[in-house]
Design a protein around this motif. Structure first.
Motif, short mmCIF file in Angstrom:
data_model
loop_
_atom_site.label_atom_id
_atom_site.label_comp_id
_atom_site.label_asym_id
_atom_site.label_seq_id
_atom_site.Cartn_x
_atom_site.Cartn_y
_atom_site.Cartn_z
N LYS A 251 4.86 18.24 2.60
CA LYS A 251 5.99 17.31 2.61
C LYS A 251 5.80 16.20 3.66
CE LYS A 251 10.89 17.99 1.92
NZ LYS A 251 11.98 18.87 2.28
N GLY A 252 5.87 14.97 3.19
CA GLY A 252 5.62 13.83 4.07
C GLY A 252 4.19 13.32 3.88
N ARG A 253 3.36 14.21 3.30
CA ARG A 253 1.97 13.83 3.04
C ARG A 253 1.69 13.96 1.55
NH1 ARG A 253 -0.92 17.98 6.40
NH2 ARG A 253 0.86 19.20 5.73
N LEU A 254 2.76 13.82 0.78
CA LEU A 254 2.70 13.98 -0.68
C LEU A 254 3.53 12.86 -1.29
CD1 LEU A 254 1.94 15.89 -3.06
CD2 LEU A 254 3.95 17.25 -2.51
N VAL A 255 2.85 11.94 -2.00
CA VAL A 255 3.55 10.78 -2.57
C VAL A 255 3.34 10.74 -4.07
CG1 VAL A 255 3.66 9.24 -0.56
CG2 VAL A 255 1.59 9.33 -1.91
N ASN A 256 4.29 10.11 -4.75
CA ASN A 256 4.24 10.04 -6.21
C ASN A 256 4.65 8.65 -6.66
OD1 ASN A 256 4.08 11.04 -8.93
ND2 ASN A 256 6.31 11.24 -8.96
N ILE A 257 4.17 8.28 -7.85
CA ILE A 257 4.71 7.07 -8.48
C ILE A 257 5.37 7.50 -9.79
CG2 ILE A 257 2.54 6.42 -9.64
CD1 ILE A 257 3.57 3.43 -8.81
N HIS A 258 6.55 6.94 -10.01
CA HIS A 258 7.31 7.30 -11.21
C HIS A 258 7.63 6.02 -11.99
CE1 HIS A 258 9.92 9.66 -13.76
NE2 HIS A 258 10.78 8.66 -13.69
#
Ligand code: GRF
Length: 207
Positions: A121-128
């Motif tokens: 968490k905090g080191r996990l990004v997503n594009i939606h």
């Protein structure tokens, strides 16, 4: 940002953040990111590609860009919960083994369990592909069209334990036209994604 998030260290051109990109499909977002990282000095560098789908076309960017690319499919285990846990443990172990500091979801079509999310968490990004909180989930374009929306776009966000509910880092908008189909809209939004995601990562990795 909530204290339960662990921010990544600040990356620099001399010592860029070691990034893993998780994909499931064609990998056009991965390709855009790799080109971005190569086009100018960057504070993040892709060191690992993982796909949960052996048919993912994006896997070939591994050999093209000389980056280790692994297929990590769901293991053949009867119990669905156990299968999911084992799968994410295998991914987590590979991330650790490759010294990964930031996990970039780019068209990764599985929802990650809270157990995995907590570790990153905090080191996990997503594009939606919508303007969250509008149209979360796997059918954003279909849902936007069915809703008669006149505007849509894409959102880069941190991943939390919900589905597409994490803190929003940035968004980019486009109109929806009367004769748009899911496919036309998807292509238009992908163009936005390919510009937005690398820029947001530049900012997030260097702050
Ligand atoms: C992107 O639109 C992403 O936002 C969505 O799936 C698509 C992936 O495309 N979750 P690609 O595999 O990067 O071409």
């Amino acid at each position: 940002m909530n204290a339960s998030y662990v921010s990544p260290r600040r990356g620099s051109v001399e010592d860029p953040l070691r990034t893993a990109v998780l994909i499931s499909g064609s990998g056009s977002g991965l390709f855009a990111l790799l080109n971005h990282q190569l086009s100018k000095p960057s504070c993040h560098v892709t060191k690992l590609i993982i796909s949960d789908n052996k048919k993912s076309k994006g896997l070939h960017y591994g050999s093209k860009f000389d980056i280790p690319a692994f297929v990590m499919e769901l293991p053949e285990v009867q119990d669905k919960i156990h299968r999911r846990i084992l799968h994410e443990e295998a991914i987590h172990n590979q991330l650790i083994q490759s010294d990964i500091e930031l996990v970039v979801l780019s068209g990764y079509m599985r929802v990650l369990t809270p157990t995995f999310v907590k570790k990153w968490k905090g080191r996990l990004v997503n594009i939606h592909p919508s303007l969250l909180p509008k149209y979360p989930g796997a059918h954003a374009h279909r849902d936007a069209l069915a809703d008669g929306a006149k505007i849509t776009g894409c959102t880069v966000h941190l991943v939390d334990e919900g589905v597409d509910t994490g803190e929003i880092l940035a968004q980019s908008e486009t109109p929806i036209f009367a004769d748009d189909t899911i496919e036309i809209l998807q292509e238009r939004v992908k163009k936005l994604e390919h510009l937005l995601y690398p820029k947001v990562l530049d900012h997030y990795c260097s702050k």
